[in-house]
Design a protein around this motif. Structure first.
Motif, PDB file in Angstrom:
ATOM      1  N   HIS A  37       0.868  -1.170   0.000  1.00 27.56           N
ATOM      2  CA  HIS A  37       0.000   0.000   0.000  1.00 27.56           C
ATOM      3  C   HIS A  37       0.914   1.232   0.000  1.00 27.56           C
ATOM      4  N   PRO A  38       0.524   2.324  -0.637  1.00 26.04           N
ATOM      5  CA  PRO A  38       1.380   3.525  -0.690  1.00 26.04           C
ATOM      6  C   PRO A  38       1.830   4.029   0.687  1.00 26.04           C
TER       7      PRO A  38
ATOM      8  N   LEU B 116       6.371   4.414   4.606  1.00 29.31           N
ATOM      9  CA  LEU B 116       7.069   4.028   5.837  1.00 29.31           C
ATOM     10  C   LEU B 116       8.466   3.526   5.506  1.00 29.31           C
ATOM     11  N   VAL B 117       8.565   2.638   4.530  1.00 23.22           N
ATOM     12  CA  VAL B 117       9.865   2.088   4.122  1.00 23.22           C
ATOM     13  C   VAL B 117      10.795   3.206   3.657  1.00 23.22           C
ATOM     14  N   GLN B 118      10.286   4.094   2.836  1.00 23.09           N
ATOM     15  CA  GLN B 118      11.115   5.168   2.286  1.00 23.09           C
ATOM     16  C   GLN B 118      11.556   6.155   3.359  1.00 23.09           C
TER      17      GLN B 118
ATOM     18  N   PRO C   7      -4.233  -4.223   4.896  1.00 22.68           N
ATOM     19  CA  PRO C   7      -4.977  -3.017   5.253  1.00 22.68           C
ATOM     20  C   PRO C   7      -6.473  -3.108   4.953  1.00 22.68           C
ATOM     21  N   GLU C   8      -6.867  -3.976   4.041  1.00 28.62           N
ATOM     22  CA  GLU C   8      -8.288  -4.158   3.763  1.00 28.62           C
ATOM     23  C   GLU C   8      -8.987  -4.859   4.926  1.00 28.62           C
TER      24      GLU C   8
ATOM     25  N   LEU D 266      -0.724   2.781  11.672  1.00 27.08           N
ATOM     26  CA  LEU D 266       0.630   2.493  12.146  1.00 27.08           C
ATOM     27  C   LEU D 266       1.666   2.849  11.090  1.00 27.08           C
ATOM     28  N   ALA D 267       1.299   2.705   9.815  1.00 25.09           N
ATOM     29  CA  ALA D 267       2.224   3.077   8.734  1.00 25.09           C
ATOM     30  C   ALA D 267       2.570   4.557   8.776  1.00 25.09           C
TER      31      ALA D 267
END
Length: 158
Positions: free
Chosen positions: A16-17, A22-24, A54-55, A63-64
């Protein structure tokens, strides 16, 4: 996209974007069941973020957004990894948390504690500081308490 070498070692996963963000923003490693052990065993404090679809669990996206803020609030204190739903489900049993999403704090691969579900910001900060200062302990796995046959219940290992 600027992902670490560890993150690039994990297989491609559709994120999910907000999870990608979060990763970036944290420089998080994107882990799977095969890369998990080597990453957590690295020296220093680490936060492993366990996410669900997330769905199914809308709180995952909350949390992201929270994790990059936590990471920024304590610069240089811990590194971050993200476990997508499939490996997160497989590895969650090891750490015994009860609600999704969750993060587990480790130091040198050893368990410091977990925060599951959503919390108020002040609670997150307090828990994060407590866990960063905590001595390593045994993770509270989910399961049936173990007792020794012929011994009173108080002699159990839990």
């Amino acid at each position: 996209m600027n992902l670490s070498t560890d993150a690039m070692a994990a297989p491609a996963v559709a994120l999910h974007p907000l999870l990608l963000r979060l990763v970036q923003e944290t420089g998080a490693a994107l882990l799977d069941a095969e890369t998990f052990e080597a990453w957590v065993e690295q020296p220093g404090a680490a936060m492993v973020v366990f996410v669900e679809d997330p769905e199914r669990y809308k709180e995952t996206l909350d949390l992201a957004v929270i994790v990059p803020e936590l990471h920024a609030s304590r610069p240089g204190r811990f590194r971050v990894a993200l476990l997508p739903p499939t490996p997160a489900r497989a590895l969650a049993k090891r750490y015994g948390f009860a609600r999704w999403p969750a993060f587990v704090m480790l130091r040198d691969g050893r368990y410091l504690g977990a925060v599951d579900g959503l919390r108020d910001w002040d609670v997150y900060l307090g828990e994060l500081d407590r866990l960063l200062a905590a001595p390593p302990s045994r993770p509270p796995t989910i399961g049936i308490p173990v007792t020794v046959a012929g011994q009173p219940e108080s002699a159990s290992c839990h």
